[in-house]
Design a protein around this motif. Structure first.
Motif, PDB file in Angstrom:
ATOM      1  N   LEU A 121       0.832  -1.199   0.000  1.00  0.00           N
ATOM      2  CA  LEU A 121       0.000   0.000   0.000  1.00  0.00           C
ATOM      3  C   LEU A 121       0.868   1.249   0.000  1.00  0.00           C
ATOM      4  CD1 LEU A 121      -2.742   1.385   0.118  1.00  0.00           C
ATOM      5  CD2 LEU A 121      -2.716   1.093   2.607  1.00  0.00           C
ATOM      6  N   ASP A 122       1.986   1.225   0.751  1.00  0.00           N
ATOM      7  CA  ASP A 122       2.908   2.365   0.738  1.00  0.00           C
ATOM      8  C   ASP A 122       3.447   2.604  -0.677  1.00  0.00           C
ATOM      9  OD1 ASP A 122       2.710   2.865   3.457  1.00  0.00           O
ATOM     10  OD2 ASP A 122       4.405   1.578   3.966  1.00  0.00           O
ATOM     11  N   LEU A 123       3.780   1.520  -1.372  1.00  0.00           N
ATOM     12  CA  LEU A 123       4.267   1.651  -2.743  1.00  0.00           C
ATOM     13  C   LEU A 123       3.205   2.274  -3.633  1.00  0.00           C
ATOM     14  CD1 LEU A 123       6.183  -1.712  -3.282  1.00  0.00           C
ATOM     15  CD2 LEU A 123       7.183   0.587  -3.283  1.00  0.00           C
ATOM     16  N   PHE A 124       1.961   1.868  -3.454  1.00  0.00           N
ATOM     17  CA  PHE A 124       0.879   2.443  -4.248  1.00  0.00           C
ATOM     18  C   PHE A 124       0.753   3.944  -3.968  1.00  0.00           C
ATOM     19  CE2 PHE A 124      -3.567   3.754  -4.627  1.00  0.00           C
ATOM     20  CZ  PHE A 124      -3.813   3.430  -5.951  1.00  0.00           C
ATOM     21  N   LYS A 125       0.814   4.327  -2.691  1.00  0.00           N
ATOM     22  CA  LYS A 125       0.708   5.743  -2.338  1.00  0.00           C
ATOM     23  C   LYS A 125       1.842   6.551  -2.965  1.00  0.00           C
ATOM     24  CE  LYS A 125      -1.592   5.057   2.135  1.00  0.00           C
ATOM     25  NZ  LYS A 125      -1.414   5.136   3.604  1.00  0.00           N
ATOM     26  N   ARG A 126       3.060   6.032  -2.905  1.00  0.00           N
ATOM     27  CA  ARG A 126       4.193   6.760  -3.484  1.00  0.00           C
ATOM     28  C   ARG A 126       4.051   6.871  -5.005  1.00  0.00           C
ATOM     29  NH1 ARG A 126       3.864   7.729   0.930  1.00  0.00           N
ATOM     30  NH2 ARG A 126       5.165   6.992   2.644  1.00  0.00           N
ATOM     31  N   ALA A 127       3.536   5.809  -5.631  1.00  0.00           N
ATOM     32  CA  ALA A 127       3.354   5.852  -7.080  1.00  0.00           C
ATOM     33  C   ALA A 127       2.341   6.920  -7.471  1.00  0.00           C
ATOM     34  CB  ALA A 127       2.907   4.482  -7.592  1.00  0.00           C
ATOM     35  N   VAL A 128       1.292   7.081  -6.672  1.00  0.00           N
ATOM     36  CA  VAL A 128       0.302   8.127  -6.939  1.00  0.00           C
ATOM     37  C   VAL A 128       0.896   9.503  -6.677  1.00  0.00           C
ATOM     38  CG1 VAL A 128      -1.911   9.098  -6.193  1.00  0.00           C
ATOM     39  CG2 VAL A 128      -1.682   6.631  -6.520  1.00  0.00           C
ATOM     40  N   GLU A 129       1.584   9.653  -5.546  1.00  0.00           N
ATOM     41  CA  GLU A 129       2.172  10.944  -5.180  1.00  0.00           C
ATOM     42  C   GLU A 129       3.128  11.458  -6.246  1.00  0.00           C
ATOM     43  OE1 GLU A 129       2.181  10.134  -0.334  1.00  0.00           O
ATOM     44  OE2 GLU A 129       4.028   9.980  -1.503  1.00  0.00           O
ATOM     45  N   ASP A 130       3.903  10.558  -6.850  1.00  0.00           N
ATOM     46  CA  ASP A 130       4.917  10.977  -7.816  1.00  0.00           C
ATOM     47  C   ASP A 130       4.441  10.885  -9.261  1.00  0.00           C
ATOM     48  OD1 ASP A 130       6.650  11.626  -5.838  1.00  0.00           O
ATOM     49  OD2 ASP A 130       7.903   9.852  -6.010  1.00  0.00           O
ATOM     50  N   GLY A 131       3.170  10.564  -9.447  1.00  0.00           N
ATOM     51  CA  GLY A 131       2.613  10.625 -10.795  1.00  0.00           C
ATOM     52  C   GLY A 131       2.822   9.399 -11.641  1.00  0.00           C
ATOM     53  N   TRP A 132       3.282   8.284 -11.045  1.00  0.00           N
ATOM     54  CA  TRP A 132       3.459   7.077 -11.848  1.00  0.00           C
ATOM     55  C   TRP A 132       2.129   6.339 -12.032  1.00  0.00           C
ATOM     56  CZ3 TRP A 132       7.736   8.752 -13.324  1.00  0.00           C
ATOM     57  CH2 TRP A 132       8.758   9.140 -12.465  1.00  0.00           C
ATOM     58  N   LEU A 133       1.166   6.596 -11.146  1.00  0.00           N
ATOM     59  CA  LEU A 133      -0.179   6.028 -11.253  1.00  0.00           C
ATOM     60  C   LEU A 133      -1.190   7.146 -11.076  1.00  0.00           C
ATOM     61  CD1 LEU A 133       0.003   2.727  -9.135  1.00  0.00           C
ATOM     62  CD2 LEU A 133      -0.212   2.908 -11.622  1.00  0.00           C
ATOM     63  N   PRO A 134      -2.367   7.035 -11.713  1.00  0.00           N
ATOM     64  CA  PRO A 134      -3.401   8.047 -11.522  1.00  0.00           C
ATOM     65  C   PRO A 134      -4.024   7.956 -10.141  1.00  0.00           C
ATOM     66  CG  PRO A 134      -4.254   6.240 -12.833  1.00  0.00           C
ATOM     67  CD  PRO A 134      -2.776   5.981 -12.657  1.00  0.00           C
ATOM     68  N   MET A 135      -4.524   9.082  -9.650  1.00  0.00           N
ATOM     69  CA  MET A 135      -5.235   9.076  -8.376  1.00  0.00           C
ATOM     70  C   MET A 135      -6.499   8.244  -8.517  1.00  0.00           C
ATOM     71  SD  MET A 135      -6.610  12.306  -6.135  1.00  0.00           S
ATOM     72  CE  MET A 135      -4.938  12.812  -5.698  1.00  0.00           C
ATOM     73  N   PRO A 136      -6.795   7.364  -7.568  1.00  0.00           N
ATOM     74  CA  PRO A 136      -8.008   6.537  -7.687  1.00  0.00           C
ATOM     75  C   PRO A 136      -9.265   7.387  -7.652  1.00  0.00           C
ATOM     76  CG  PRO A 136      -6.988   6.280  -5.528  1.00  0.00           C
ATOM     77  CD  PRO A 136      -6.022   7.060  -6.359  1.00  0.00           C
ATOM     78  N   GLU A 137     -10.262   6.935  -8.399  1.00  0.00           N
ATOM     79  CA  GLU A 137     -11.538   7.638  -8.436  1.00  0.00           C
ATOM     80  C   GLU A 137     -12.239   7.540  -7.094  1.00  0.00           C
ATOM     81  OE1 GLU A 137     -13.037   9.432 -10.740  1.00  0.00           O
ATOM     82  OE2 GLU A 137     -11.431   9.232 -12.220  1.00  0.00           O
ATOM     83  N   ARG A 138     -12.844   8.651  -6.690  1.00  0.00           N
ATOM     84  CA  ARG A 138     -13.656   8.604  -5.482  1.00  0.00           C
ATOM     85  C   ARG A 138     -15.000   7.963  -5.809  1.00  0.00           C
ATOM     86  NH1 ARG A 138     -12.872  14.772  -3.166  1.00  0.00           N
ATOM     87  NH2 ARG A 138     -10.647  14.615  -2.699  1.00  0.00           N
ATOM     88  N   PRO A 139     -15.514   7.131  -4.867  1.00  0.00           N
ATOM     89  CA  PRO A 139     -16.828   6.533  -5.144  1.00  0.00           C
ATOM     90  C   PRO A 139     -17.901   7.599  -5.249  1.00  0.00           C
ATOM     91  CG  PRO A 139     -16.111   6.122  -2.874  1.00  0.00           C
ATOM     92  CD  PRO A 139     -14.948   6.723  -3.599  1.00  0.00           C
ATOM     93  N   ARG A 140     -18.762   7.469  -6.236  1.00  0.00           N
ATOM     94  CA  ARG A 140     -19.851   8.421  -6.421  1.00  0.00           C
ATOM     95  C   ARG A 140     -21.001   8.084  -5.492  1.00  0.00           C
ATOM     96  NH1 ARG A 140     -19.771  11.039 -11.622  1.00  0.00           N
ATOM     97  NH2 ARG A 140     -17.863  10.504 -12.737  1.00  0.00           N
ATOM     98  N   PRO A 141     -21.621   9.088  -4.834  1.00  0.00           N
ATOM     99  CA  PRO A 141     -22.768   8.793  -3.984  1.00  0.00           C
ATOM    100  C   PRO A 141     -23.935   8.280  -4.813  1.00  0.00           C
ATOM    101  CG  PRO A 141     -22.481  11.188  -4.280  1.00  0.00           C
ATOM    102  CD  PRO A 141     -21.287  10.517  -4.894  1.00  0.00           C
ATOM    103  N   GLU A 142     -24.625   7.283  -4.261  1.00  0.00           N
ATOM    104  CA  GLU A 142     -25.758   6.706  -4.979  1.00  0.00           C
ATOM    105  C   GLU A 142     -27.011   7.551  -4.783  1.00  0.00           C
ATOM    106  OE1 GLU A 142     -26.225   2.682  -3.879  1.00  0.00           O
ATOM    107  OE2 GLU A 142     -24.216   2.090  -4.544  1.00  0.00           O
TER     108      GLU A 142
END
Length: 229
Positions: A208-229
């Motif tokens: 999970l730390d690796l995923f966070k760093r990848a998002v922070e540094d732009g290697w992965l897109p920020m995950p979509e926030r769930p849309r309210p139903e």
């Protein structure tokens, strides 16, 4: 407030060719209305993705780029992709995603302007970007200066791919198969990545730390926030 060279001027009679990437039409219409009143700025093409824009034309001086696009691309890769073609970028954002701003800044965007900015500030940022000059807002500066993880970690293209694939849920075996290397080689790459982040004071003890760093540094897109139903 915008930090820029207020005396920015181009060649007499030169028209700065502007493109825009946004997957909502309303901001494009707003920019069209603003730029049509400027003799030296012309919005010549727009698209919902960088790919769509470049399929229309690559003869552009600057692109107004939305930070968060529906195709899953990151600001960092979009800014870099345009820069490879000699096209500058000005990020056009509501400003609520400092991680994405940092991603674009690290890739070399020439400007950041809020969608709530007044017309003069928007025009100034686009004009400066079209002339290859930086125009960075105080909001952008605050996002960068307030980041406790400011020290960016530079990774080779191969390490970027390993991080993105592994942090997205891959295993050493699946990543190795994707890249044509052995699982042991992938594990060695992961050790290098973790060490680089540890050296920068940004530990990656878990996946999970690796995923966070990848998002922070732009290697992965920020995950979509769930849309309210």
């Amino acid at each position: 407030m915008t930090v820029q060279d207020d005396g920015a001027t181009g060649e007499p009679g030169r028209i700065i060719r502007v493109g825009m990437v946004d997957d909502h039409r309303a901001p494009v219409w707003g920019i069209e209305r603003i730029l049509e009143r400027q003799d030296d700025l012309s919005l010549v093409a727009s698209g919902t993705t960088v790919t769509e824009l470049l399929e229309q034309t690559t003869d552009l001086d600057v692109v107004i780029l939305d930070l968060r696009l529906g195709d899953g691309t990151t600001p960092r890769e979009n800014v870099a992709r345009l820069a490879e073609r000699g096209i500058g970028t000005v990020v056009y954002t509501s400003g609520e995603h400092p991680d994405l701003l940092r991603s674009a800044a690290r890739a070399g965007t020439l400007g950041v302007v809020l969608k709530s900015a007044d017309e003069e500030e928007i025009v100034g940022a686009v004009r400066a970007g079209g002339l290859g000059q930086e125009s960075l807002t105080t909001e952008w500066a605050a996002a960068i200066d307030g980041d406790p993880n400011l020290d960016a970690v530079e990774l080779s293209p191969q390490l970027q791919r390993v991080l993105a694939l592994y942090a997205s849920g891959g295993t050493s075996i699946s990543v190795g198969h994707e890249l044509g290397v052995s699982p042991d080689t992938v594990n060695e790459y992961l050790k290098r990545i973790r060490q680089k982040y540890a050296d920068a004071g940004r530990p990656t003890r878990t996946k999970l730390d690796l995923f966070k760093r990848a998002v922070e540094d732009g290697w992965l897109p920020m995950p979509e926030r769930p849309r309210p139903e």
